[in-house]
Design a protein around this motif. Structure first.
Motif, PDB file in Angstrom:
ATOM      1  N   VAL A 161       0.708  -1.131   0.142  1.00 11.31           N
ATOM      2  CA  VAL A 161      -0.193   0.114  -0.082  1.00 11.31           C
ATOM      3  C   VAL A 161       0.854   1.157   0.053  1.00 11.31           C
ATOM      4  CG1 VAL A 161      -1.390   1.378   1.282  1.00 11.31           C
ATOM      5  CG2 VAL A 161      -1.953  -1.100   1.036  1.00 11.31           C
ATOM      6  N   SER A 183       2.344   1.854  -3.360  1.00 13.73           N
ATOM      7  CA  SER A 183       1.526   2.160  -4.409  1.00 13.73           C
ATOM      8  C   SER A 183       1.214   3.726  -4.130  1.00 13.73           C
ATOM      9  CB  SER A 183       0.423   1.411  -4.465  1.00 13.73           C
ATOM     10  OG  SER A 183       0.772   0.144  -5.081  1.00 13.73           O
ATOM     11  N   ILE A 235      -5.965   0.580  -7.030  1.00  7.63           N
ATOM     12  CA  ILE A 235      -6.348  -0.546  -6.487  1.00  7.63           C
ATOM     13  C   ILE A 235      -5.482  -2.092  -7.301  1.00  7.63           C
ATOM     14  CG2 ILE A 235      -7.954  -2.539  -6.351  1.00  7.63           C
ATOM     15  CD1 ILE A 235     -10.033  -0.469  -5.710  1.00  7.63           C
ATOM     16  N   VAL A 267      -1.959  -1.640  -6.182  1.00 10.59           N
ATOM     17  CA  VAL A 267      -1.710  -1.959  -4.681  1.00 10.59           C
ATOM     18  C   VAL A 267      -1.638  -3.694  -4.601  1.00 10.59           C
ATOM     19  CG1 VAL A 267      -2.882  -2.245  -2.531  1.00 10.59           C
ATOM     20  CG2 VAL A 267      -2.754  -0.161  -3.329  1.00 10.59           C
ATOM     21  N   ILE A 268      -2.580  -4.260  -5.311  1.00 13.44           N
ATOM     22  CA  ILE A 268      -2.452  -5.589  -5.454  1.00 13.44           C
ATOM     23  C   ILE A 268      -1.281  -6.156  -6.073  1.00 13.44           C
ATOM     24  CG2 ILE A 268      -3.784  -7.690  -6.443  1.00 13.44           C
ATOM     25  CD1 ILE A 268      -6.404  -6.149  -6.360  1.00 13.44           C
ATOM     26  N   GLN A 286      -2.525  -8.001 -12.978  1.00  8.63           N
ATOM     27  CA  GLN A 286      -2.824  -6.806 -12.192  1.00  8.63           C
ATOM     28  C   GLN A 286      -2.145  -5.769 -13.055  1.00  8.63           C
ATOM     29  OE1 GLN A 286      -5.254  -6.717  -9.756  1.00  8.63           O
ATOM     30  NE2 GLN A 286      -5.058  -9.089 -10.470  1.00  8.63           N
ATOM     31  N   TRP A 326      -4.421  -2.722 -14.715  1.00 14.39           N
ATOM     32  CA  TRP A 326      -4.056  -1.190 -14.338  1.00 14.39           C
ATOM     33  C   TRP A 326      -3.821  -0.396 -15.571  1.00 14.39           C
ATOM     34  CZ3 TRP A 326       0.563   1.368 -15.482  1.00 14.39           C
ATOM     35  CH2 TRP A 326       0.944   2.683 -14.936  1.00 14.39           C
ATOM     36  N   LEU A 349     -10.769   4.714  -6.678  1.00 17.45           N
ATOM     37  CA  LEU A 349     -10.960   3.428  -6.242  1.00 17.45           C
ATOM     38  C   LEU A 349     -11.812   2.605  -7.201  1.00 17.45           C
ATOM     39  CD1 LEU A 349     -11.533   4.544  -2.432  1.00 17.45           C
ATOM     40  CD2 LEU A 349      -9.370   3.774  -3.738  1.00 17.45           C
ATOM     41  N   TYR A 361     -14.111  -1.201 -12.283  1.00 13.78           N
ATOM     42  CA  TYR A 361     -13.069  -2.489 -12.595  1.00 13.78           C
ATOM     43  C   TYR A 361     -13.832  -3.423 -13.267  1.00 13.78           C
ATOM     44  CZ  TYR A 361      -9.131  -0.040 -10.385  1.00 13.78           C
ATOM     45  OH  TYR A 361      -8.338   0.871  -9.959  1.00 13.78           O
TER      46      TYR A 361
END
Length: 258
Positions: free
Chosen positions: A91, A94, A132, A135-136, A186, A190, A218, A231
Motif C-alpha cells: 500500500v 503504491s 487498486i 496495490v494488489i 494486475q 492497471w 478507487l 473495474y
C-alpha cells in the motif's frame, strides 16, 4: 620353682560373658527390626513414588500440550504479522509511486487533462488512477519476496544444499513462477484502467461538479456524462475482446520479468 602360667587365649577366642551375649542378641533383633522397617518404608516410598511419578508424568503431558499450543499461537501470530507487514508495504509503495507511474504511462499532458476532467478530491489525486490493481500487484510481489520465498526455503529446501547462491536461485524461481504470474494480470488491469479513464467523452459536456468523482481512483465512479468507470466494466470489456490473453500471456510475463 612354680611352673609358668599358660598363655592367655586370643581375644577372639575368649568366651564372652553372658551379659554381653544377651546384649548382642538384643542388638541383632533391633537391627533386624530396623532393617525390615526401613526396607518396608523404602518399598512403600518407592511404590508411592511410582504413583507420584505417573501423576507427574500426566501433569507433564498437560504442560507439553499447553507449551505446544503456545508455540503454535506464536507461529500463527508471526505469520499474521508478516502477511500484514507485506500488505502494508504494498500500500505504501503504491501510494508513493502510482501517480508517477500513471503520468509516465499517459504522458504529462494527457494526465493533466485527465485530472482536470475528473476533478477528484485531494486523496484521490494523490494516489492517482488505477490505484487498486497497483496495490494488489505490489502487495503480491512483497508477499512473494519477503514472506513466501524465505519461508519455503527455510522449511522445505534440503539443508545440505543451502547457500547464498541456492537461495538466490530459489527466490528467483518463486518470484517468476508465482509472484509475477499474479502480478502481470494486475499490471494489465492497471494499464487497461488508465486507458478507460483517458477515453475522450462521447460528446461535449458541462464541467463536472466537485463531488462527481470524489472516489474515482478507487473505481467507484458516480453517474455523470463521461463513461462511468468501474473495474468490472474494464474486465468485462477486456475479456470480451481478448479473453484471458487480455491479462496474461507468456510475452507479458517475459516482458515483466525482464
Amino acid at each position: 620353682p612354680a611352673p609358668p602360667a599358660p598363655p592367655a587365649p586370643p581375644p577372639a577366642l575368649m568366651r564372652a560373658p553372658a551379659s554381653d551375649v544377651a546384649a548382642r542378641s538384643h542388638s541383632s533383633s533391633v537391627g533386624s527390626g530396623v532393617g525390615s522397617g526401613v526396607g518396608s518404608g523404602v518399598g512403600s516410598g518407592v511404590g508411592s513414588g511410582g504413583v507420584d511419578s505417573s501423576r507427574s508424568s500426566s501433569g507433564g503431558g498437560h504442560s507439553f500440550t499447553h507449551g505446544h499450543m503456545a508455540v503454535s499461537g506464536a507461529l500463527l501470530l508471526k505469520a499474521m504479522k508478516d502477511i500484514a507487514s507485506a500488505g502494508v508495504a504494498g500500500v505504501i509503495e503504491s501510494a508513493v509511486s502510482n501517480r508517477a507511474e500513471a503520468q509516465r504511462f499517459l504522458d504529462m499532458e494527457r494526465f493533466a487533462a485527465l485530472e482536470a476532467r475528473l476533478n477528484w478530491d485531494v486523496v484521490s489525486r494523490a494516489v492517482g488512477p488505477g490505484f487498486i490493481p497497483n496495490v494488489i500487484r505490489n502487495s503480491v510481489m512483497a508477499h512473494s519476496a519477503f514472506v513466501l520465498t524465505p519461508t519455503l526455503y527455510r522449511e522445505y529446501f534440503p539443508q545440505d544444499h543451502k547457500s547464498s547462491s541456492s537461495f538466490f536461485a530459489f527466490g528467483l524461481g518463486v518470484n517468476m513462477l508465482i509472484g509475477n504470474v499474479i502480478a502481470v494480470t494486475q499490471q494489465a488491469l492497471w494499464g487497461r484502467a488508465l486507458d478507460f479513464y483517458a477515453r475522450p467523452p462521447p460528446h461535449p459536456t458541462p464541467h463536472c461538479g466537485p463531488h462527481s468523482m470524489a472516489i474515482g481512483s478507487l473505481g467507484m465512479g458516480v453517474p455523470h456524462t463521461f463513461p462511468t468507470f468501474s473495474y468490472r466494466a474494464v474486465v468485462t470489456e477486456a475479456w470480451r475482446e481478448q479473453g484471458s490473453a487480455a491479462f496474461f500471456t507468456p510475452t507479458k510475463l517475459f516482458t515483466r520479468v525482464l
